[in-house]
Motif scaffolding. Structure first.
Motif, PDB file in Angstrom:
ATOM      1  N   HIS A 146       0.832  -1.204   0.000  1.00  0.00           N
ATOM      2  CA  HIS A 146       0.000   0.000   0.000  1.00  0.00           C
ATOM      3  C   HIS A 146       0.870   1.258   0.000  1.00  0.00           C
ATOM      4  O   HIS A 146       0.591   2.221  -0.725  1.00  0.00           O
ATOM      5  CB  HIS A 146      -0.919  -0.003   1.221  1.00  0.00           C
ATOM      6  CG  HIS A 146      -1.830   1.179   1.296  1.00  0.00           C
ATOM      7  ND1 HIS A 146      -2.983   1.270   0.536  1.00  0.00           N
ATOM      8  CD2 HIS A 146      -1.754   2.330   2.013  1.00  0.00           C
ATOM      9  CE1 HIS A 146      -3.583   2.425   0.796  1.00  0.00           C
ATOM     10  NE2 HIS A 146      -2.856   3.086   1.691  1.00  0.00           N
ATOM     11  N   TYR A 147       1.937   1.240   0.789  1.00  0.00           N
ATOM     12  CA  TYR A 147       2.814   2.414   0.836  1.00  0.00           C
ATOM     13  C   TYR A 147       3.615   2.579  -0.456  1.00  0.00           C
ATOM     14  O   TYR A 147       4.007   3.694  -0.807  1.00  0.00           O
ATOM     15  CB  TYR A 147       3.746   2.320   2.046  1.00  0.00           C
ATOM     16  CG  TYR A 147       3.065   2.709   3.324  1.00  0.00           C
ATOM     17  CD1 TYR A 147       2.821   4.046   3.628  1.00  0.00           C
ATOM     18  CD2 TYR A 147       2.634   1.749   4.236  1.00  0.00           C
ATOM     19  CE1 TYR A 147       2.172   4.414   4.803  1.00  0.00           C
ATOM     20  CE2 TYR A 147       1.991   2.102   5.410  1.00  0.00           C
ATOM     21  CZ  TYR A 147       1.763   3.440   5.684  1.00  0.00           C
ATOM     22  OH  TYR A 147       1.118   3.811   6.836  1.00  0.00           O
ATOM     23  N   TYR A 152       3.536   8.209  -4.825  1.00  0.00           N
ATOM     24  CA  TYR A 152       3.220   9.530  -5.363  1.00  0.00           C
ATOM     25  C   TYR A 152       1.795   9.881  -4.956  1.00  0.00           C
ATOM     26  O   TYR A 152       0.826   9.470  -5.601  1.00  0.00           O
ATOM     27  CB  TYR A 152       3.347   9.549  -6.890  1.00  0.00           C
ATOM     28  CG  TYR A 152       4.773   9.529  -7.383  1.00  0.00           C
ATOM     29  CD1 TYR A 152       5.678  10.499  -6.960  1.00  0.00           C
ATOM     30  CD2 TYR A 152       5.215   8.552  -8.254  1.00  0.00           C
ATOM     31  CE1 TYR A 152       6.990  10.484  -7.403  1.00  0.00           C
ATOM     32  CE2 TYR A 152       6.517   8.534  -8.705  1.00  0.00           C
ATOM     33  CZ  TYR A 152       7.401   9.502  -8.278  1.00  0.00           C
ATOM     34  OH  TYR A 152       8.696   9.488  -8.716  1.00  0.00           O
ATOM     35  N   ARG A 153       1.658  10.642  -3.908  1.00  0.00           N
ATOM     36  CA  ARG A 153       0.340  10.971  -3.386  1.00  0.00           C
ATOM     37  C   ARG A 153      -0.361  12.050  -4.206  1.00  0.00           C
ATOM     38  O   ARG A 153      -1.509  12.386  -3.937  1.00  0.00           O
ATOM     39  CB  ARG A 153       0.448  11.420  -1.931  1.00  0.00           C
ATOM     40  CG  ARG A 153       0.857  10.285  -0.997  1.00  0.00           C
ATOM     41  CD  ARG A 153       0.813  10.689   0.452  1.00  0.00           C
ATOM     42  NE  ARG A 153       1.090   9.557   1.326  1.00  0.00           N
ATOM     43  CZ  ARG A 153       0.184   8.690   1.742  1.00  0.00           C
ATOM     44  NH1 ARG A 153      -1.063   8.825   1.365  1.00  0.00           N
ATOM     45  NH2 ARG A 153       0.512   7.695   2.531  1.00  0.00           N
ATOM     46  N   GLN A 157      -5.228   8.814  -9.580  1.00  0.00           N
ATOM     47  CA  GLN A 157      -5.600   7.482 -10.053  1.00  0.00           C
ATOM     48  C   GLN A 157      -4.836   6.401  -9.280  1.00  0.00           C
ATOM     49  O   GLN A 157      -5.375   5.332  -9.004  1.00  0.00           O
ATOM     50  CB  GLN A 157      -5.312   7.344 -11.551  1.00  0.00           C
ATOM     51  CG  GLN A 157      -5.984   6.125 -12.171  1.00  0.00           C
ATOM     52  CD  GLN A 157      -5.992   6.188 -13.678  1.00  0.00           C
ATOM     53  OE1 GLN A 157      -5.362   7.042 -14.288  1.00  0.00           O
ATOM     54  NE2 GLN A 157      -6.719   5.277 -14.300  1.00  0.00           N
ATOM     55  N   ALA A 158      -3.593   6.678  -8.914  1.00  0.00           N
ATOM     56  CA  ALA A 158      -2.838   5.730  -8.090  1.00  0.00           C
ATOM     57  C   ALA A 158      -3.467   5.597  -6.709  1.00  0.00           C
ATOM     58  O   ALA A 158      -3.537   4.506  -6.135  1.00  0.00           O
ATOM     59  CB  ALA A 158      -1.383   6.192  -7.971  1.00  0.00           C
ATOM     60  N   ILE A 159      -3.925   6.724  -6.163  1.00  0.00           N
ATOM     61  CA  ILE A 159      -4.578   6.689  -4.847  1.00  0.00           C
ATOM     62  C   ILE A 159      -5.882   5.900  -4.923  1.00  0.00           C
ATOM     63  O   ILE A 159      -6.224   5.137  -4.012  1.00  0.00           O
ATOM     64  CB  ILE A 159      -4.845   8.122  -4.344  1.00  0.00           C
ATOM     65  CG1 ILE A 159      -3.527   8.907  -4.255  1.00  0.00           C
ATOM     66  CG2 ILE A 159      -5.543   8.092  -2.999  1.00  0.00           C
ATOM     67  CD1 ILE A 159      -2.503   8.289  -3.346  1.00  0.00           C
ATOM     68  N   ILE A 547       6.843   8.817 -17.695  1.00  0.00           N
ATOM     69  CA  ILE A 547       6.765   9.485 -16.397  1.00  0.00           C
ATOM     70  C   ILE A 547       5.584  10.428 -16.399  1.00  0.00           C
ATOM     71  O   ILE A 547       5.389  11.198 -17.324  1.00  0.00           O
ATOM     72  CB  ILE A 547       8.073  10.261 -16.115  1.00  0.00           C
ATOM     73  CG1 ILE A 547       9.247   9.268 -16.098  1.00  0.00           C
ATOM     74  CG2 ILE A 547       7.993  11.014 -14.813  1.00  0.00           C
ATOM     75  CD1 ILE A 547      10.571   9.949 -15.903  1.00  0.00           C
ATOM     76  N   TYR A 548       4.812  10.350 -15.351  1.00  0.00           N
ATOM     77  CA  TYR A 548       3.644  11.192 -15.232  1.00  0.00           C
ATOM     78  C   TYR A 548       3.960  12.355 -14.299  1.00  0.00           C
ATOM     79  O   TYR A 548       4.420  12.145 -13.181  1.00  0.00           O
ATOM     80  CB  TYR A 548       2.473  10.409 -14.650  1.00  0.00           C
ATOM     81  CG  TYR A 548       2.076   9.209 -15.446  1.00  0.00           C
ATOM     82  CD1 TYR A 548       1.036   9.260 -16.356  1.00  0.00           C
ATOM     83  CD2 TYR A 548       2.766   8.009 -15.291  1.00  0.00           C
ATOM     84  CE1 TYR A 548       0.681   8.152 -17.076  1.00  0.00           C
ATOM     85  CE2 TYR A 548       2.426   6.904 -16.021  1.00  0.00           C
ATOM     86  CZ  TYR A 548       1.375   6.982 -16.910  1.00  0.00           C
ATOM     87  OH  TYR A 548       1.028   5.879 -17.623  1.00  0.00           O
ATOM     88  N   LYS A 549       3.715  13.563 -14.762  1.00  0.00           N
ATOM     89  CA  LYS A 549       3.931  14.742 -13.927  1.00  0.00           C
ATOM     90  C   LYS A 549       2.576  15.313 -13.547  1.00  0.00           C
ATOM     91  O   LYS A 549       1.791  15.685 -14.402  1.00  0.00           O
ATOM     92  CB  LYS A 549       4.759  15.786 -14.681  1.00  0.00           C
ATOM     93  CG  LYS A 549       6.182  15.306 -14.974  1.00  0.00           C
ATOM     94  CD  LYS A 549       6.981  16.392 -15.647  1.00  0.00           C
ATOM     95  CE  LYS A 549       8.413  15.910 -15.896  1.00  0.00           C
ATOM     96  NZ  LYS A 549       9.219  16.942 -16.570  1.00  0.00           N
ATOM     97  N   SER A 550       2.322  15.373 -12.272  1.00  0.00           N
ATOM     98  CA  SER A 550       1.027  15.818 -11.785  1.00  0.00           C
ATOM     99  C   SER A 550       1.018  17.328 -11.589  1.00  0.00           C
ATOM    100  O   SER A 550       1.997  17.921 -11.163  1.00  0.00           O
ATOM    101  CB  SER A 550       0.707  15.132 -10.464  1.00  0.00           C
ATOM    102  OG  SER A 550       0.640  13.753 -10.664  1.00  0.00           O
TER     103      SER A 550
END
Length: 556
Positions: A146-147, A152-153, A157-159, A547-550
């Motif tokens: 989970h961690y 990347y908080r 979508q990952a959360i 790479i995704y940049k938020s």
């Protein structure tokens, strides 16, 4: 079974990884290639040495640190050593890959620290000698994952994927905890060897143990992302690539491992086997078809893992446990390599033009290819002297493999390919069939003391196995003759539904509020919104990795 202090030797590998994790977390040192590689090599040496000791001494177990047969103890047998060596090899590769990955990121040390702790927990899971340790590290591996998923908080979508995984994992933990409690009170011990020895005297299970077996199946199904709870696995491509490699090559294997570890209990429960065959069989078939419709490499690999886990669990339901472990190990190395090299593969495909033969759609040619594959399969069944009665389940698994490899020969026969191409495909089919039957035989000999002997399945189980074979065969045949079928609106609509995974994941999204919560707004943007820079996706290509940049979501 011997109790030996030397059985504590394998504990050095996870202890070293925990020490590495703590050092990096406390910023005592930075992740350096030489140090990480040394830790990885040391883990491999410990694992291989432990396997050699097990080969020489037989099944051994360390002294229990606890009470009432519950606590900390290591079990060294063929099953635990096979997976221990596999995990050590994968750990070395993944940790080494992680040195360059995210290099320069201010939280690089935290990432490698979490990765090392997760790997150490998985090792202690497969080495568990009693119910308590197995249950504790079943939970710890989930928490560590989970961690990693939420590293990347700022990626909604990952959360969302991590939230779904957390819900599914907790349900699985409850099922596993209840199952272990029932087993403990039934046998009066938490020691695995004592439980297996008592099970050897059983011919049938009472209602308590039947319930425990079914709960074990549910826990395994939830752990290995089976339908309809598979959606989180498809979305974890948002996480760093080494996490995907570790997850797909290692953590998902906990489900099949649990089934094989309790194979003597599963063999006696017809109800548990039926539940496992139905869920895993449908998942394997569903995910295999959906996999073919995916346009992106990592999502397709995600569905591939769902299908592979389904197939491994299906073999456990059939009672072919040694083949399940063989498939599990092969899948782990293949999938780790696939994820770690996914970026470079995309570059290679872009640079080269892939030429595939044009299919003719000739039904006679297609049937000829299928008959050829089944003929090779029948030949190997005869050579290995398989018993159609007691080894019916193994023959069924072999038939599914034969149907799968038939696509190799059918593609060349049903085209304008040369004779040499057809011969090459035929040789490939022969080699794949030889590899399966030979390696399965070796795996069965290796794991003979840890899995039940092949027995004739009950009439009900045999009927379900035959039904499964018919369904798999029908889907494969439809795929083979698809060039001869006219594409219409039905086929187009079906393709759209399959590409979206029959919307099972959308239902889960609604359940957790991912479709309306502002935290997950990024995941709901339309293509037009993204093009107008109203979203949070900015893609950059760097070192072959996506790479995704938020960015912050603008107020509407």
């Amino acid at each position: 079974m011997q109790t030996n202090l030397i059985s504590l030797f394998p504990a050095l590998a996870p202890l070293i990884l925990y020490a590495l994790s703590l050092i990096l977390l406390l910023k005592v040192a930075k992740p350096k290639r030489g140090v990480i590689e040394s830790f990885g090599w040391l883990g491999i040496v410990i694992a291989v040495t432990s396997a050699c000791l097990t080969w020489y001494l037989g099944t051994t177990q360390s002294v229990l640190l606890g009470f009432s047969d519950l606590g900390f103890s290591l079990r060294l047998d063929a099953l635990s050593m096979t997976l221990f060596v596999m995990i050590a090899l994968l750990a070395f590769v993944i940790l080494k890959f992680s040195i360059n990955y995210l290099d320069g990121d201010s939280r690089h040390h935290i990432f490698v620290s979490r990765l090392a702790a997760t790997i150490a927990s998985v090792e202690l899971l497969v080495l568990s000698g009693n119910l308590f340790q197995l249950f504790i590290f079943w939970i710890i591996t989930s928490v560590c994952l989970h961690y990693l998923l939420t590293f990347y908080r700022t990626r909604p979508q990952a959360i969302a994927a991590a939230r779904k995984k957390y819900i599914v994992a907790r349900i699985g933990d409850i099922c596993l905890g209840i199952a272990f409690a029932l087993i403990f009170f039934q046998f009066g011990t938490g020691d695995l060897q004592s439980i297996f020895d008592q099970l050897a005297t059983f011919t049938t299970l009472n209602s308590t143990l039947t319930t425990a077996a079914v709960l074990l199946v549910i826990a395994a199904v939830l752990k290995s992302a089976q339908f309809p709870t598979h959606g989180w696995l498809i979305e974890v491509v948002e996480t760093p690539t080494p996490v995907s490699a570790l997850l797909h090559a290692g953590l998902l294997n906990a489900g099949p491992f649990l089934m094989v570890r309790f194979a003597f209990l599963m063999q006696l429960s017809e109800a548990a086997s039926l539940v496992l065959i139905i869920i895993a069989g449908f998942t394997a078939l569903f995910a295999s078809v959906v996999y073919l419709t995916q346009p992106t490499i990592k999502v397709s690999l995600g569905y591939s893992s769902v299908a592979h886990m389904g197939f491994s669990l299906l073999m456990c339901g059939f009672g072919v446990y040694s083949a399940a472990i063989l498939h599990l190990v092969a899948h782990s190395f293949y999938k780790a390599n696939s994820f770690l090299s996914s970026g470079s593969v995309v570059e290679v495909v872009k640079a080269k033009k892939v030429v595939t033969p044009n299919r003719l759609g000739s039904i006679p040619r297609i049937l000829l290819g299928v008959i050829f594959s089944l003929g090779i399969y029948a030949l190997f069944c005869y050579w290995w002297g398989l018993d159609p009665v007691n080894e019916f389940s193994l023959m069924a698994v072999g038939a599914i493999i034969a149907l799968g490899v038939s696509q190799l020969i059918v593609t060349t026969i049903d085209s304008k390919g040369s004779l040499s191409a057809i011969l090459q495909s035929g040789v490939m089919v022969f080699i794949v069939s030889l590899a399966f039957f030979s390696l399965e035989k070796g795996a069965h000999v290796l794991l003979a003391s840890q899995v039940p002997v092949y027995t004739a399945p009950s009439l009900l189980i045999k009927g379900v196995i035959i039904t499964t074979l018919v369904l798999f065969g029908s889907v494969v045949f439809i795929q083979l003759i698809s060039p001869a079928l006219k594409s219409g609106s039905f086929g187009y609509r079906l393709g759209v539904h399959l590409r979206n995974g029959l919307y099972a994941n959308v239902i889960f999204d609604r359940m957790i509020g991912a479709l309306k919560n502002d935290k997950f707004k990024w995941a709901n943007l339309t293509v037009e919104a993204e093009e107008n820079n109203e979203g949070v996706n900015e893609y950059a290509q760097e070192n072959g990795e996506l790479i995704y940049k938020s960015q912050t979501i603008s107020n509407q």
